[in-house]
Design a protein around this motif. Structure first.
Motif, PDB file in Angstrom:
ATOM      1  N   ASP A  93       0.850  -1.182   0.000  1.00 20.89           N
ATOM      2  CA  ASP A  93       0.000   0.000   0.000  1.00 20.89           C
ATOM      3  C   ASP A  93       0.890   1.238   0.000  1.00 20.89           C
ATOM      4  N   LEU A  94       0.584   2.175  -0.877  1.00 17.70           N
ATOM      5  CA  LEU A  94       1.358   3.407  -0.981  1.00 17.70           C
ATOM      6  C   LEU A  94       0.631   4.564  -0.311  1.00 17.70           C
ATOM      7  N   HIS A  95       1.402   5.547   0.121  1.00 21.24           N
ATOM      8  CA  HIS A  95       0.822   6.782   0.639  1.00 21.24           C
ATOM      9  C   HIS A  95       0.068   7.471  -0.499  1.00 21.24           C
ATOM     10  N   CYS A 118       2.122  10.032  -2.760  1.00 27.59           N
ATOM     11  CA  CYS A 118       3.518   9.661  -2.995  1.00 27.59           C
ATOM     12  C   CYS A 118       3.890   9.810  -4.471  1.00 27.59           C
ATOM     13  N   GLU A 169       4.628   7.783  -7.160  1.00 25.55           N
ATOM     14  CA  GLU A 169       4.471   6.378  -7.526  1.00 25.55           C
ATOM     15  C   GLU A 169       5.511   5.938  -8.548  1.00 25.55           C
ATOM     16  N   HIS A 202      -5.450  -2.608  -2.192  1.00 24.34           N
ATOM     17  CA  HIS A 202      -3.992  -2.469  -2.173  1.00 24.34           C
ATOM     18  C   HIS A 202      -3.511  -1.817  -3.469  1.00 24.34           C
ATOM     19  N   SER A 203      -2.325  -1.242  -3.414  1.00 25.40           N
ATOM     20  CA  SER A 203      -1.768  -0.564  -4.584  1.00 25.40           C
ATOM     21  C   SER A 203      -1.054  -1.530  -5.527  1.00 25.40           C
ATOM     22  N   LYS A 242      10.300  -1.425   2.850  1.00 26.37           N
ATOM     23  CA  LYS A 242       9.653  -0.492   3.775  1.00 26.37           C
ATOM     24  C   LYS A 242      10.427   0.811   3.953  1.00 26.37           C
ATOM     25  N   VAL A 244       6.015   3.788   0.481  1.00 31.16           N
ATOM     26  CA  VAL A 244       5.357   2.628   1.084  1.00 31.16           C
ATOM     27  C   VAL A 244       4.723   2.992   2.417  1.00 31.16           C
ATOM     28  N   ALA A 245       3.404   2.812   2.486  1.00 34.79           N
ATOM     29  CA  ALA A 245       2.661   3.056   3.724  1.00 34.79           C
ATOM     30  C   ALA A 245       2.636   1.797   4.579  1.00 34.79           C
ATOM     31  N   LYS A 246       2.323   0.652   3.948  1.00 33.29           N
ATOM     32  CA  LYS A 246       2.310  -0.613   4.682  1.00 33.29           C
ATOM     33  C   LYS A 246       2.352  -1.774   3.703  1.00 33.29           C
TER      34      LYS A 246
END
Length: 148
Positions: free
Chosen positions: A70-72, A75, A77, A100-101, A123, A128-130
């Motif tokens: 998952d991205l911010h 962000c 990309e 999810h991204s 990470k 990357v958020a999670k």
């Protein structure tokens, strides 16, 4: 693309070291005609590359994992994709629909290798958020052959 091109592609997917004479036999063409068709399939991008397919365990890469990334929201990309492509552990990266991204396929030595990849590489990317990790216990089928 016609049926002969499909026969050529199918044969090359099964064994890219097949001789041009055997390929000519299978397609009913002359060796020079088969050579020309293969060259065209390479130049137009249908055949991307020829490579050996290695059994991962034979080179110590025993752990296969899939990661949801998952991205911010705001962000960069493109920067994420550019950096992620440089990671040798990352075999595939797919932009997906849903919550999810991205979906990533990763091969590493073991769980410690996976932890290091996540912690030291993935990470640390600012985008990357999670992540969510799925470890594969056993692969029942894995292929790169397309049904042409």
């Amino acid at each position: 693309m016609n049926d002969i091109d499909r026969k050529i592609i199918s044969s090359l997917q099964e064994d890219n070291r097949i001789s041009m004479s055997l390929l000519a036999e299978k397609t009913g063409l002359s060796i020079s005609a088969v050579n020309e068709r293969v060259r065209k399939l390479q130049s137009n991008g249908t055949i991307q590359r020829n490579q050996a397919i290695i059994t991962p365990g034979s080179v110590g890469l025993d752990l296969l994992a899939f990661l949801f990334v998952d991205l911010h929201p705001d962000c960069d990309e493109d920067a994420f994709v550019q950096e992620a492509r440089s990671f040798p552990e990352l075999q595939e990266l797919h932009h997906i629909t849903g919550p999810h991204s991205y979906l990533a396929k990763v091969r590493v030595v073991d769980t410690n290798g996976l932890q290091q990849f996540l912690k030291q590489r993935l990470k640390r990317l600012p985008a990357v958020a999670k992540t969510e990790t799925i470890v594969v216990l056993q692969s029942e089928k894995e292929t790169s052959i397309l049904p042409v």
